[in-house]
Design a protein around this motif. Structure first.
Motif, PDB file in Angstrom:
ATOM      1  N   THR A   2      59.786  52.069  83.050  1.00  9.58           N
ATOM      2  CA  THR A   2      60.142  52.731  82.919  1.00  9.58           C
ATOM      3  C   THR A   2      60.910  52.705  81.719  1.00  9.58           C
ATOM      4  O   THR A   2      60.902  51.608  80.538  1.00  9.58           O
ATOM      5  CB  THR A   2      61.456  53.677  83.731  1.00  9.58           C
ATOM      6  N   LEU A   3      61.718  53.656  81.004  1.00  4.62           N
ATOM      7  CA  LEU A   3      62.731  53.378  79.266  1.00  4.62           C
ATOM      8  C   LEU A   3      64.045  52.175  79.745  1.00  4.62           C
ATOM      9  O   LEU A   3      64.109  51.574  78.944  1.00  4.62           O
ATOM     10  CB  LEU A   3      63.156  54.661  78.819  1.00  4.62           C
ATOM     11  N   LYS A   4      64.598  52.990  80.981  1.00  3.27           N
ATOM     12  CA  LYS A   4      65.470  52.020  81.310  1.00  3.27           C
ATOM     13  C   LYS A   4      65.619  50.580  81.291  1.00  3.27           C
ATOM     14  O   LYS A   4      65.727  49.591  81.030  1.00  3.27           O
ATOM     15  CB  LYS A   4      66.335  52.380  82.835  1.00  3.27           C
ATOM     16  N   GLN A   5      64.688  50.205  82.334  1.00  2.00           N
ATOM     17  CA  GLN A   5      63.864  49.030  81.977  1.00  2.00           C
ATOM     18  C   GLN A   5      63.956  48.306  80.942  1.00  2.00           C
ATOM     19  O   GLN A   5      63.447  46.753  80.776  1.00  2.00           O
ATOM     20  CB  GLN A   5      62.656  49.064  83.226  1.00  2.00           C
ATOM     21  N   GLN A   6      62.847  49.323  79.885  1.00  2.00           N
ATOM     22  CA  GLN A   6      62.070  48.341  78.766  1.00  2.00           C
ATOM     23  C   GLN A   6      63.446  48.015  78.344  1.00  2.00           C
ATOM     24  O   GLN A   6      63.914  46.763  77.499  1.00  2.00           O
ATOM     25  CB  GLN A   6      61.926  49.040  77.755  1.00  2.00           C
ATOM     26  N   LEU A   7      64.987  48.421  78.190  1.00  2.00           N
ATOM     27  CA  LEU A   7      66.412  48.171  77.467  1.00  2.00           C
ATOM     28  C   LEU A   7      66.916  46.952  78.243  1.00  2.00           C
ATOM     29  O   LEU A   7      67.420  46.066  77.443  1.00  2.00           O
ATOM     30  CB  LEU A   7      66.983  49.393  77.667  1.00  2.00           C
ATOM     31  N   THR A   8      66.702  46.958  79.086  1.00  2.00           N
ATOM     32  CA  THR A   8      67.403  45.696  79.862  1.00  2.00           C
ATOM     33  C   THR A   8      66.161  44.547  79.493  1.00  2.00           C
ATOM     34  O   THR A   8      67.190  43.665  79.001  1.00  2.00           O
ATOM     35  CB  THR A   8      66.792  46.231  81.815  1.00  2.00           C
ATOM     36  N   GLU A   9      65.261  44.983  79.780  1.00  2.00           N
ATOM     37  CA  GLU A   9      64.068  43.829  79.342  1.00  2.00           C
ATOM     38  C   GLU A   9      64.542  43.679  77.628  1.00  2.00           C
ATOM     39  O   GLU A   9      64.652  42.343  77.480  1.00  2.00           O
ATOM     40  CB  GLU A   9      62.376  44.250  79.522  1.00  2.00           C
ATOM     41  N   ASP A  10      64.490  43.993  76.967  1.00  2.00           N
ATOM     42  CA  ASP A  10      64.535  44.739  75.012  1.00  2.00           C
ATOM     43  C   ASP A  10      66.754  43.428  75.003  1.00  2.00           C
ATOM     44  O   ASP A  10      66.853  42.600  74.322  1.00  2.00           O
ATOM     45  CB  ASP A  10      64.372  44.935  75.014  1.00  2.00           C
ATOM     46  N   MET A  11      67.576  44.194  76.380  1.00  2.00           N
ATOM     47  CA  MET A  11      68.376  43.159  76.191  1.00  2.00           C
ATOM     48  C   MET A  11      68.816  41.444  76.244  1.00  2.00           C
ATOM     49  O   MET A  11      68.818  41.162  75.434  1.00  2.00           O
ATOM     50  CB  MET A  11      69.492  44.185  77.123  1.00  2.00           C
ATOM     51  N   LYS A  12      68.054  42.085  77.012  1.00  4.42           N
ATOM     52  CA  LYS A  12      67.533  39.951  77.783  1.00  4.42           C
ATOM     53  C   LYS A  12      67.311  39.114  76.481  1.00  4.42           C
ATOM     54  O   LYS A  12      67.643  38.107  76.507  1.00  4.42           O
ATOM     55  CB  LYS A  12      67.248  40.030  79.112  1.00  4.42           C
ATOM     56  N   ALA A  13      65.929  39.799  75.969  1.00  5.31           N
ATOM     57  CA  ALA A  13      65.191  39.376  75.088  1.00  5.31           C
ATOM     58  C   ALA A  13      66.362  39.441  73.677  1.00  5.31           C
ATOM     59  O   ALA A  13      66.481  37.750  73.231  1.00  5.31           O
ATOM     60  CB  ALA A  13      64.006  39.971  74.529  1.00  5.31           C
ATOM     61  N   ALA A  14      66.444  39.925  73.476  1.00  4.01           N
ATOM     62  CA  ALA A  14      67.823  39.739  72.381  1.00  4.01           C
ATOM     63  C   ALA A  14      68.856  38.659  72.441  1.00  4.01           C
ATOM     64  O   ALA A  14      69.333  37.672  71.680  1.00  4.01           O
ATOM     65  CB  ALA A  14      68.959  41.226  72.407  1.00  4.01           C
ATOM     66  N   MET A  15      69.090  38.413  74.562  1.00  2.00           N
ATOM     67  CA  MET A  15      70.343  37.877  73.910  1.00  2.00           C
ATOM     68  C   MET A  15      69.566  36.353  73.591  1.00  2.00           C
ATOM     69  O   MET A  15      70.337  35.260  73.163  1.00  2.00           O
ATOM     70  CB  MET A  15      70.517  37.749  75.921  1.00  2.00           C
ATOM     71  N   LYS A  16      68.946  35.653  74.459  1.00  2.00           N
ATOM     72  CA  LYS A  16      67.865  34.968  74.258  1.00  2.00           C
ATOM     73  C   LYS A  16      67.726  34.499  72.732  1.00  2.00           C
ATOM     74  O   LYS A  16      67.424  33.453  72.344  1.00  2.00           O
ATOM     75  CB  LYS A  16      66.521  34.501  75.103  1.00  2.00           C
ATOM     76  N   GLY A  17      66.905  35.975  72.367  1.00  2.00           N
ATOM     77  CA  GLY A  17      66.671  35.021  70.714  1.00  2.00           C
ATOM     78  C   GLY A  17      68.119  35.016  69.723  1.00  2.00           C
ATOM     79  O   GLY A  17      67.223  34.779  68.705  1.00  2.00           O
ATOM     80  N   GLY A  18      68.873  35.170  70.288  1.00  2.00           N
ATOM     81  CA  GLY A  18      70.290  35.304  69.389  1.00  2.00           C
ATOM     82  C   GLY A  18      70.153  36.445  68.552  1.00  2.00           C
ATOM     83  O   GLY A  18      70.889  36.390  67.119  1.00  2.00           O
ATOM     84  N   ASP A  19      69.908  37.258  68.446  1.00  2.00           N
ATOM     85  CA  ASP A  19      69.655  38.891  68.074  1.00  2.00           C
ATOM     86  C   ASP A  19      71.106  39.449  68.388  1.00  2.00           C
ATOM     87  O   ASP A  19      71.160  40.921  69.273  1.00  2.00           O
ATOM     88  CB  ASP A  19      68.521  40.043  68.102  1.00  2.00           C
ATOM     89  N   LYS A  20      71.889  39.476  67.633  1.00  2.00           N
ATOM     90  CA  LYS A  20      73.740  39.602  68.130  1.00  2.00           C
ATOM     91  C   LYS A  20      73.478  41.569  67.169  1.00  2.00           C
ATOM     92  O   LYS A  20      74.165  42.303  68.478  1.00  2.00           O
ATOM     93  CB  LYS A  20      74.412  39.620  67.683  1.00  2.00           C
ATOM     94  N   HIS A  21      72.623  42.232  66.138  1.00  2.00           N
ATOM     95  CA  HIS A  21      72.540  43.009  66.176  1.00  2.00           C
ATOM     96  C   HIS A  21      71.984  44.117  67.333  1.00  2.00           C
ATOM     97  O   HIS A  21      72.763  45.225  67.622  1.00  2.00           O
ATOM     98  CB  HIS A  21      72.371  43.500  64.496  1.00  2.00           C
ATOM     99  N   SER A  22      70.726  43.692  67.050  1.00  2.00           N
ATOM    100  CA  SER A  22      69.852  44.675  68.602  1.00  2.00           C
ATOM    101  C   SER A  22      70.835  44.496  69.743  1.00  2.00           C
ATOM    102  O   SER A  22      70.476  45.533  70.459  1.00  2.00           O
ATOM    103  CB  SER A  22      68.493  43.655  68.393  1.00  2.00           C
ATOM    104  N   LEU A  23      71.136  43.396  70.131  1.00  2.00           N
ATOM    105  CA  LEU A  23      72.252  42.880  71.631  1.00  2.00           C
ATOM    106  C   LEU A  23      73.602  44.756  71.490  1.00  2.00           C
ATOM    107  O   LEU A  23      73.192  44.887  72.202  1.00  2.00           O
ATOM    108  CB  LEU A  23      72.788  41.772  71.866  1.00  2.00           C
TER     109      LEU A  23
END
Length: 148
Positions: A2-23
């Motif tokens: 789902t879109l909400k799950q995708q957002l959660t996964e992308d949030m985790k990836a942004a945290m790990k990748g240090g992408d503060k803007h997307s996060l």
């Protein structure tokens, strides 16, 4: 997924990748979704999440217009970047020809004859085109189709 799950996964990836803007933007999206769920006491499905995202994009476009009018390009560029992140989660926009085809199908379905039937027609089109088309453009095209 789902879109909400995708957002959660992308949030985790942004945290790990240090992408503060997307996060930051994804956190804003999640907060808006959660706020609507709490307000309405429902679990939002993908269609409702897309509506939340559309509203967020519209708000930011309005802000860009106001910032540009005030000669604040620095703030306008921040809003444009946020729009870019939010639009990653929206479905692809329909072309004008596809919108006209959907309008004509809705006219055949509802039997709309003239401008007086615009509300009935928009009521049918809005759920079908939400997130896929700019509803302002849809409204303009409906007026053209009903005018003749």
């Amino acid at each position: 997924m789902t879109l909400k799950q995708q957002l959660t996964e992308d949030m985790k990836a942004a945290m790990k990748g240090g992408d503060k803007h997307s996060l930051g933007v994804i956190r804003l999206i999640n907060a808006a979704i959660k706020q609507r769920e709490v307000d309405e006491r429902v679990e939002l499905d993908d269609t409702a999440v897309v509506a939340v995202l559309d509203k967020m994009v519209k708000q930011r476009k309005d802000s860009v217009t106001q910032y540009e009018a005030a000669n604040r390009e620095d703030l306008a560029s921040v809003e444009r970047e946020e729009i870019g992140v939010i639009e990653r989660y929206l479905p692809a926009k329909m072309g004008e020809a596809d919108i006209v085809a959907a309008i004509q199908a809705a006219i055949a379905e509802t039997g709309a004859k003239g401008p007086a039937d615009m509300g009935k027609l928009m009521g049918v089109l809005k759920p079908k085109l939400a997130g896929q088309a700019d509803m302002g453009l849809v409204s303009t095209l409906v007026k053209q189709q009903l005018a003749g």
